[in-house]
Write an enzyme that holds these catalytic residues in place. Structure first.
Site, short mmCIF file in Angstrom:
data_model
loop_
_atom_site.label_atom_id
_atom_site.label_comp_id
_atom_site.label_asym_id
_atom_site.label_seq_id
_atom_site.Cartn_x
_atom_site.Cartn_y
_atom_site.Cartn_z
N ARG A 43 18.74 45.36 -19.80
CA ARG A 43 18.36 45.06 -18.37
C ARG A 43 17.27 44.03 -17.93
NH1 ARG A 43 19.56 50.69 -17.58
NH2 ARG A 43 21.69 51.09 -17.17
N LYS A 58 16.77 29.79 -13.13
CA LYS A 58 18.18 29.76 -13.02
C LYS A 58 18.60 29.73 -14.97
CE LYS A 58 20.35 27.68 -8.92
NZ LYS A 58 21.01 26.49 -8.54
N GLU A 109 17.39 13.61 -13.49
CA GLU A 109 17.00 14.71 -12.62
C GLU A 109 15.64 14.27 -11.84
OE1 GLU A 109 18.69 17.18 -12.13
OE2 GLU A 109 19.64 18.09 -13.68
N GLU A 112 18.36 30.93 -3.62
CA GLU A 112 19.19 30.25 -3.25
C GLU A 112 20.08 30.81 -2.35
OE1 GLU A 112 21.24 26.44 -5.59
OE2 GLU A 112 22.07 28.29 -6.25
N ASN A 165 20.67 20.70 -6.00
CA ASN A 165 21.99 20.58 -6.31
C ASN A 165 22.56 19.42 -6.09
OD1 ASN A 165 24.79 22.28 -6.88
ND2 ASN A 165 22.78 23.13 -7.65
N HIS A 194 25.48 17.52 -7.72
CA HIS A 194 25.91 18.41 -8.95
C HIS A 194 27.18 19.03 -8.70
CE1 HIS A 194 21.75 18.28 -10.29
NE2 HIS A 194 22.02 19.34 -11.22
N HIS A 198 29.21 18.72 -12.16
CA HIS A 198 29.75 19.76 -12.80
C HIS A 198 31.41 19.64 -13.04
CE1 HIS A 198 26.20 22.86 -11.73
NE2 HIS A 198 25.89 21.81 -12.71
N HIS A 225 24.26 16.36 -19.17
CA HIS A 225 24.14 16.92 -17.80
C HIS A 225 23.49 15.49 -16.90
CE1 HIS A 225 23.55 19.69 -14.33
NE2 HIS A 225 22.26 19.27 -14.62
N1 LIG Z 1 18.47 26.19 -15.30
C1 LIG Z 1 18.04 24.86 -14.50
O1 LIG Z 1 17.73 24.87 -13.64
C2 LIG Z 1 18.84 23.93 -15.23
C3 LIG Z 1 18.50 22.36 -14.75
C4 LIG Z 1 18.93 21.35 -15.09
C5 LIG Z 1 19.88 21.18 -16.19
N2 LIG Z 1 20.11 22.46 -16.57
C6 LIG Z 1 21.08 22.70 -17.88
O2 LIG Z 1 20.35 22.10 -18.98
C7 LIG Z 1 21.42 21.63 -19.81
C8 LIG Z 1 21.00 20.18 -20.34
O3 LIG Z 1 19.60 20.31 -20.89
P1 LIG Z 1 19.19 18.99 -21.71
O4 LIG Z 1 19.54 17.95 -21.15
O5 LIG Z 1 17.97 19.48 -22.47
O6 LIG Z 1 20.27 19.25 -22.90
P2 LIG Z 1 20.24 19.87 -24.42
O7 LIG Z 1 19.55 21.05 -24.25
O8 LIG Z 1 21.50 19.84 -24.98
O9 LIG Z 1 19.41 18.61 -25.29
C9 LIG Z 1 19.94 17.54 -25.60
C10 LIG Z 1 19.97 17.21 -26.83
O10 LIG Z 1 18.79 16.93 -27.50
C11 LIG Z 1 18.40 17.58 -28.62
N3 LIG Z 1 17.15 18.00 -28.68
C12 LIG Z 1 16.58 18.79 -28.00
N4 LIG Z 1 15.01 18.70 -28.17
C13 LIG Z 1 15.13 17.64 -29.08
C14 LIG Z 1 13.75 17.15 -29.61
N5 LIG Z 1 12.57 17.37 -29.16
N6 LIG Z 1 14.06 16.08 -30.57
C15 LIG Z 1 15.46 15.79 -30.84
N7 LIG Z 1 16.45 16.29 -30.45
C16 LIG Z 1 16.08 17.48 -29.43
C17 LIG Z 1 19.39 18.74 -28.31
O11 LIG Z 1 20.01 19.35 -29.69
C18 LIG Z 1 20.62 18.18 -27.73
O12 LIG Z 1 21.49 17.22 -28.77
C19 LIG Z 1 22.71 21.65 -19.15
O13 LIG Z 1 23.29 22.83 -19.73
C20 LIG Z 1 22.19 21.78 -17.58
O14 LIG Z 1 23.37 22.39 -16.92
C21 LIG Z 1 19.71 23.75 -16.05
O1 LIG Z 2 17.32 24.75 -9.97
C1 LIG Z 2 18.28 24.46 -9.07
O2 LIG Z 2 18.40 25.26 -8.26
C2 LIG Z 2 19.05 23.64 -9.49
O3 LIG Z 2 20.16 23.33 -8.99
C3 LIG Z 2 18.75 22.46 -10.64
C4 LIG Z 2 20.09 21.80 -11.23
O4 LIG Z 2 19.38 20.60 -11.74
C5 LIG Z 2 20.76 22.65 -12.38
O5 LIG Z 2 21.61 21.68 -13.00
C6 LIG Z 2 21.31 23.87 -12.25
O6 LIG Z 2 21.63 24.52 -13.20
C7 LIG Z 2 22.19 23.62 -11.34
O7 LIG Z 2 22.71 25.17 -10.78
P1 LIG Z 2 23.96 25.75 -10.19
O8 LIG Z 2 23.91 26.88 -9.65
O9 LIG Z 2 24.61 24.84 -9.47
O10 LIG Z 2 24.95 25.77 -11.79
ZN LIG Z 3 20.76 19.74 -13.11
#
Ligand SMILES: NC(=O)c1ccc[n+]([C@@H]2O[C@H](COP(=O)([O-])OP(=O)(O)OC[C@H]3O[C@@H](n4cnc5c(N)ncnc54)[C@H](O)[C@@H]3O)[C@@H](O)[C@H]2O)c1
Ligand SMILES: O=C(O)C(=O)C[C@@H](O)[C@H](O)[C@H](O)COP(=O)(O)O
Ligand SMILES: [Zn+2]
Length: 375
Positions: A135, A157, A199, A251, A260, A263, A267, A280
């Site tokens: 949990r 998130k 972003e 949110e 968003n 987005h 998505h 992404h």
């Molecule tokens: N939680 C949030 O608020 C939020 C916000 C934006 C995006 N996201 C999510 O994040 C993801 C995208 O993240 P991303 O762009 O970092 O992609 P990712 O994590 O897939 O990394 C991109 C690529 O870079 C490689 N990599 C990572 N670090 C490296 C390094 N230092 N050197 C060499 N290769 C490296 C990875 O293996 C991958 O191939 C999506 O799933 C998206 O939905 C979440």
């Molecule tokens: O942090 C947030 O809030 C965002 O919306 C950041 C976005 O860049 C990110 O891709 C997030 O994961 C999107 O969330 P979702 O709830 O639309 O899936």
């Molecule tokens: Zn995003």
């Protein structure tokens, strides 16, 4: 102050520290080298009585993760580590289940800490594991992509994808510490690096016209990974994200939904093309173009905004079109967007650079037109 950037003596070429303020707690974001003992000290400080760390890392950053594990073990902490295959398909129920089994086998308890080392994929996945195991156990983010440094490691998130529904299963689960060392970006491939810039541009459009102008003047420095420009972009992005998250952590008020921007389209692009086909950030770049077109169609903003956004995204080496767009396939995916209310799509649309609004009741024909405009 909603989010603070400490101007400590260490603020500058050596890095900086910011704080994410939440209702009843806060946590630090350090942009600083891992090459000192400061990370281990900050980890122990942020997590209290730390005795067991579960390091979940992207296989692409194996040696970086190894180094980090050595630093953590030097503080007499037991460390278990596990690699995750690179790429978006790892944000899956199968990977999630495998990680939970591994944590159970490693003898974790509620005082154990999950440390995510990688980009947004590993951060989102490991964060959801931390949010749900027993949990909820403590969680630390060590982002190694630009996108993760400016966005995904901050704000809590976490989650995984379902087929045709991005981030559909997850939780709000804040980290206790974020530590970003820009040296880890040295090995990041060009395409992934540029994807993170989408972003960054987003923050300019949604909240900060001055930052957008700064990006217009400094796009080539950023593309060339100029250290000072990079530090400024990371700092401004984190401050903006922390400010918004502080005001609407879960949110619920509509305030956080501004993050968003682009987005709803992005998505749908990612899901219909197949997870991993578009990164992404690339999908967000095209999605922001579609959202800007939609705003213009609805008379909400001037065509000048789209022109400036297109120029900046293009100068950042980002795609601005989705040539294979299949709007009939995208619409049902958009219908599962988390902003949908009472069965109706809602979009974050710009009114000018630096200001966006949550807009509902949009005709499907307008959505189709906005997608077609960027095929
Ligand atoms: N939680 C949030 O608020 C939020 C916000 C934006 C995006 N996201 C999510 O994040 C993801 C995208 O993240 P991303 O762009 O970092 O992609 P990712 O994590 O897939 O990394 C991109 C690529 O870079 C490689 N990599 C990572 N670090 C490296 C390094 N230092 N050197 C060499 N290769 C490296 C990875 O293996 C991958 O191939 C999506 O799933 C998206 O939905 C979440
Ligand atoms: O942090 C947030 O809030 C965002 O919306 C950041 C976005 O860049 C990110 O891709 C997030 O994961 C999107 O969330 P979702 O709830 O639309 O899936
Ligand atoms: Zn995003």
């Amino acid at each position: 102050m909603p989010a603070s950037g400490d101007s400590s003596p260490g603020d500058g070429a050596d890095g900086c520290q910011m704080t994410v303020e939440l209702g009843d707690r806060s946590y630090p974001i350090h942009v600083a080298t891992l090459a000192t003992g400061r990370f281990a000290a900050a980890l122990v400080e942020a997590t209290g009585d730390l005795s067991h760390a579960l390091v979940i890392y992207d296989q692409a950053v194996e040696s970086w993760a190894q180094e980090l594990c050595e630093k953590i073990s030097a503080s007499a902490v037991r460390v278990d580590r596990r690699a995750v295959p690179s790429g978006e398909p790892s944000k899956s129920i199968q990977q999630y289940a495998e990680l939970l089994d591994w944590i159970l086998q490693s003898g974790a308890d509620r005082r154990s800490v999950v440390v995510a080392v990688g980009g947004g994929v590993v951060g989102d996945l490991a964060g959801f594991v931390a949010a749900s195991y027993a949990r909820g156990i403590r969680f630390v983010q060590v982002p190694t992509t630009l996108l993760a440094m400016v966005d995904s490691s901050v704000g809590g998130k976490t989650g995984i994808n379902l087929a045709g529904a991005k981030n559909m299963v997850g939780a709000f689960w804040q980290p206790d510490l974020v530590w970003a060392d820009t040296a880890s970006l040295d090995s990041l491939p060009e395409r992934s690096y540029l994807s993170g810039l989408a972003e960054v541009v987003k923050y300019g459009v949604i909240e900060d016209a001055a930052f957008f102008s700064w990006l217009e003047s400094n796009a080539s420095a950023l593309v060339n990974r100029d250290p000072a420009a990079l530090r400024h972009a990371i700092r401004q992005s984190c401050l903006c994200k922390a400010r918004v998250v502080k005001e609407d952590e879960r949110e619920t008020s509509g305030r956080r939904a501004i993050l968003n921007y682009g987005h709803t389209f992005a998505h749908a692009i990612e899901a219909t093309a197949g997870y991993g086909q578009w990164l992404h950030g690339e999908a967000v770049s095209i999605g922001m173009q579609m959202a800007a077109s939609l705003a213009i169609q609805l008379g909400q903003c001037d065509a000048d905004l789209l022109e400036r956004q297109t120029t900046l995204l293009t100068r950042c080496g980002l795609p601005v079109r989705f040539p294979d767009a299949d709007v009939d396939a995208m619409l049902p995916v958009m219908g599962r967007d988390k902003k949908v209310a009472h069965g109706k799509l809602r979009f974050i649309l710009p009114s000018r650079i630096g200001a966006v609004e949550l807009v509902g009741d949009v005709d499907e024909s307008e959505v189709r037109r906005a997608v077609e405009a960027h095929r």
